[in-house]
Design a protein around this motif. Structure first.
Motif, PDB file in Angstrom:
ATOM      1  N   LEU A 183      30.328  67.488  80.683  1.00 28.35           N
ATOM      2  CA  LEU A 183      31.236  66.475  81.202  1.00 28.35           C
ATOM      3  C   LEU A 183      31.317  65.351  80.180  1.00 28.35           C
ATOM      4  CD1 LEU A 183      32.723  65.224  83.789  1.00 28.35           C
ATOM      5  CD2 LEU A 183      30.522  64.090  84.204  1.00 28.35           C
ATOM      6  N   TYR A 184      32.501  64.767  80.031  1.00 24.11           N
ATOM      7  CA  TYR A 184      32.703  63.694  79.067  1.00 24.11           C
ATOM      8  C   TYR A 184      33.289  62.463  79.741  1.00 24.11           C
ATOM      9  CZ  TYR A 184      32.404  67.627  75.809  1.00 24.11           C
ATOM     10  OH  TYR A 184      31.994  68.731  75.119  1.00 24.11           O
ATOM     11  N   LEU A 185      33.027  61.326  79.104  1.00 25.15           N
ATOM     12  CA  LEU A 185      33.708  60.087  79.471  1.00 25.15           C
ATOM     13  C   LEU A 185      34.078  59.383  78.171  1.00 25.15           C
ATOM     14  CD1 LEU A 185      34.626  58.301  81.864  1.00 25.15           C
ATOM     15  CD2 LEU A 185      32.556  56.939  81.464  1.00 25.15           C
ATOM     16  N   GLN A 186      35.349  59.423  77.846  1.00 26.04           N
ATOM     17  CA  GLN A 186      35.847  58.717  76.669  1.00 26.04           C
ATOM     18  C   GLN A 186      36.219  57.304  77.088  1.00 26.04           C
ATOM     19  OE1 GLN A 186      36.317  59.871  73.230  1.00 26.04           O
ATOM     20  NE2 GLN A 186      36.430  57.627  73.119  1.00 26.04           N
ATOM     21  N   MET A 187      35.613  56.342  76.428  1.00 25.02           N
ATOM     22  CA  MET A 187      35.823  54.945  76.794  1.00 25.02           C
ATOM     23  C   MET A 187      36.480  54.205  75.632  1.00 25.02           C
ATOM     24  SD  MET A 187      32.207  54.213  78.751  1.00 25.02           S
ATOM     25  CE  MET A 187      31.225  54.393  77.266  1.00 25.02           C
ATOM     26  N   TYR A 188      37.626  53.608  75.915  1.00 28.79           N
ATOM     27  CA  TYR A 188      38.353  52.824  74.923  1.00 28.79           C
ATOM     28  C   TYR A 188      38.402  51.361  75.355  1.00 28.79           C
ATOM     29  CZ  TYR A 188      40.214  57.361  73.345  1.00 28.79           C
ATOM     30  OH  TYR A 188      40.354  58.651  72.891  1.00 28.79           O
ATOM     31  N   THR A 189      38.724  50.508  74.399  1.00 24.92           N
ATOM     32  CA  THR A 189      38.918  49.080  74.670  1.00 24.92           C
ATOM     33  C   THR A 189      37.790  48.538  75.541  1.00 24.92           C
ATOM     34  OG1 THR A 189      41.285  49.673  74.774  1.00 24.92           O
ATOM     35  CG2 THR A 189      40.715  47.393  75.216  1.00 24.92           C
ATOM     36  N   LEU A 190      36.590  48.779  75.118  1.00 24.51           N
ATOM     37  CA  LEU A 190      35.436  48.372  75.904  1.00 24.51           C
ATOM     38  C   LEU A 190      35.332  46.856  75.995  1.00 24.51           C
ATOM     39  CD1 LEU A 190      32.976  51.081  74.657  1.00 24.51           C
ATOM     40  CD2 LEU A 190      33.509  50.612  77.059  1.00 24.51           C
ATOM     41  N   LYS A 191      34.848  46.409  77.141  1.00 27.52           N
ATOM     42  CA  LYS A 191      34.688  44.985  77.425  1.00 27.52           C
ATOM     43  C   LYS A 191      33.218  44.688  77.713  1.00 27.52           C
ATOM     44  CE  LYS A 191      39.151  45.055  79.824  1.00 27.52           C
ATOM     45  NZ  LYS A 191      39.839  44.768  81.111  1.00 27.52           N
ATOM     46  N   PRO A 192      32.785  43.466  77.522  1.00 25.92           N
ATOM     47  CA  PRO A 192      31.389  43.128  77.844  1.00 25.92           C
ATOM     48  C   PRO A 192      31.020  43.492  79.286  1.00 25.92           C
ATOM     49  CG  PRO A 192      32.359  41.389  76.544  1.00 25.92           C
ATOM     50  CD  PRO A 192      33.473  42.343  76.866  1.00 25.92           C
ATOM     51  N   GLU A 193      31.957  43.397  80.195  1.00 24.61           N
ATOM     52  CA  GLU A 193      31.669  43.730  81.590  1.00 24.61           C
ATOM     53  C   GLU A 193      31.499  45.228  81.823  1.00 24.61           C
ATOM     54  OE1 GLU A 193      34.187  41.841  80.431  1.00 24.61           O
ATOM     55  OE2 GLU A 193      36.032  42.131  81.626  1.00 24.61           O
ATOM     56  N   ASP A 194      31.728  46.039  80.819  1.00 22.16           N
ATOM     57  CA  ASP A 194      31.444  47.474  80.918  1.00 22.16           C
ATOM     58  C   ASP A 194      29.978  47.775  80.620  1.00 22.16           C
ATOM     59  OD1 ASP A 194      34.597  48.075  79.342  1.00 22.16           O
ATOM     60  OD2 ASP A 194      34.126  48.311  81.470  1.00 22.16           O
ATOM     61  N   THR A 195      29.239  46.767  80.206  1.00 26.27           N
ATOM     62  CA  THR A 195      27.819  46.948  79.921  1.00 26.27           C
ATOM     63  C   THR A 195      27.079  47.398  81.171  1.00 26.27           C
ATOM     64  OG1 THR A 195      27.805  45.325  78.134  1.00 26.27           O
ATOM     65  CG2 THR A 195      25.701  45.796  79.208  1.00 26.27           C
ATOM     66  N   ALA A 196      26.385  48.521  81.064  1.00 21.96           N
ATOM     67  CA  ALA A 196      25.678  49.091  82.215  1.00 21.96           C
ATOM     68  C   ALA A 196      24.954  50.355  81.772  1.00 21.96           C
ATOM     69  CB  ALA A 196      26.666  49.437  83.329  1.00 21.96           C
ATOM     70  N   VAL A 197      24.123  50.857  82.673  1.00 19.71           N
ATOM     71  CA  VAL A 197      23.595  52.206  82.512  1.00 19.71           C
ATOM     72  C   VAL A 197      24.587  53.146  83.175  1.00 19.71           C
ATOM     73  CG1 VAL A 197      21.717  53.804  83.022  1.00 19.71           C
ATOM     74  CG2 VAL A 197      21.216  51.395  82.478  1.00 19.71           C
ATOM     75  N   TYR A 198      25.010  54.153  82.447  1.00 22.27           N
ATOM     76  CA  TYR A 198      25.994  55.105  82.947  1.00 22.27           C
ATOM     77  C   TYR A 198      25.300  56.407  83.351  1.00 22.27           C
ATOM     78  CZ  TYR A 198      29.899  52.164  81.564  1.00 22.27           C
ATOM     79  OH  TYR A 198      30.801  51.136  81.468  1.00 22.27           O
ATOM     80  N   TYR A 199      25.656  56.865  84.543  1.00 20.21           N
ATOM     81  CA  TYR A 199      25.057  58.072  85.100  1.00 20.21           C
ATOM     82  C   TYR A 199      26.146  59.107  85.378  1.00 20.21           C
ATOM     83  CZ  TYR A 199      21.185  54.909  86.231  1.00 20.21           C
ATOM     84  OH  TYR A 199      20.159  53.995  86.167  1.00 20.21           O
ATOM     85  N   CYS A 200      25.815  60.357  85.179  1.00 17.77           N
ATOM     86  CA  CYS A 200      26.700  61.415  85.649  1.00 17.77           C
ATOM     87  C   CYS A 200      26.097  62.005  86.921  1.00 17.77           C
ATOM     88  CB  CYS A 200      26.936  62.488  84.601  1.00 17.77           C
ATOM     89  SG  CYS A 200      25.479  63.418  84.112  1.00 17.77           S
ATOM     90  N   ALA A 201      26.961  62.555  87.731  1.00 20.68           N
ATOM     91  CA  ALA A 201      26.540  63.134  89.003  1.00 20.68           C
ATOM     92  C   ALA A 201      27.367  64.361  89.305  1.00 20.68           C
ATOM     93  CB  ALA A 201      26.671  62.114  90.130  1.00 20.68           C
ATOM     94  N   ALA A 202      26.777  65.255  90.072  1.00 21.87           N
ATOM     95  CA  ALA A 202      27.453  66.488  90.473  1.00 21.87           C
ATOM     96  C   ALA A 202      27.415  66.629  91.978  1.00 21.87           C
ATOM     97  CB  ALA A 202      26.772  67.691  89.817  1.00 21.87           C
ATOM     98  N   ASP A 203      28.488  67.163  92.525  1.00 23.24           N
ATOM     99  CA  ASP A 203      28.539  67.438  93.954  1.00 23.24           C
ATOM    100  C   ASP A 203      29.568  68.536  94.197  1.00 23.24           C
ATOM    101  OD1 ASP A 203      27.422  65.721  96.536  1.00 23.24           O
ATOM    102  OD2 ASP A 203      29.189  66.961  96.954  1.00 23.24           O
TER     103      ASP A 203
END
Length: 123
Positions: free
Chosen positions: A79-99
């Protein structure tokens, strides 16, 4: 059981890009809807994006719509997450999940979770 492992996080300047990956150790990866979530310090975990079994029907949180793209490669169990035009408020721990049910991901739930990857956006 599905084991998930995220990678691709790091430090980037505002306006920059990153691509996160989530590898699933499971031959039946293609039978699970997948999603990305994030949790910033002192805040609750929030939904970012989800995608259906086949890779169609992506769904995004309003805060990332137009800047992030979720995709999957079922031949690579990734699984991918392409992130563009990142902002300081995007700062976080990113998790993937399945269901098995994409709607559950959109509601903030998931049966299996990865350990997370840190994304830090400097201003």
């Amino acid at each position: 059981q599905v084991q998930l492992a995220e990678s691709g996080g790091g430090l980037v300047q505002a306006g920059g890009s990153l691509r996160l990956s989530c590898v699933a150790v499971r031959r039946t990866f293609s039978t699970y809807a997948m999603g990305w979530f994030r949790q910033a310090p002192g805040k609750e975990r929030e939904f970012v994006a989800s995608i259906s079994l086949s890779g169609n029907n992506p769904y995004y949180a309003d805060s990332v719509k137009g800047r992030f793209t979720i995709s999957r490669d079922n031949t690579k169990n990734t699984l991918y997450l392409q992130m563009y035009t990142l902002k300081p408020e995007d700062t976080a721990v990113y998790y993937c999940a399945a269901d098995l049910v994409q709607l559950r991901l959109r509601l903030g739930k998931g049966e299996y979770w990865g350990q997370g990857t840190q994304v830090t956006v400097s201003s």
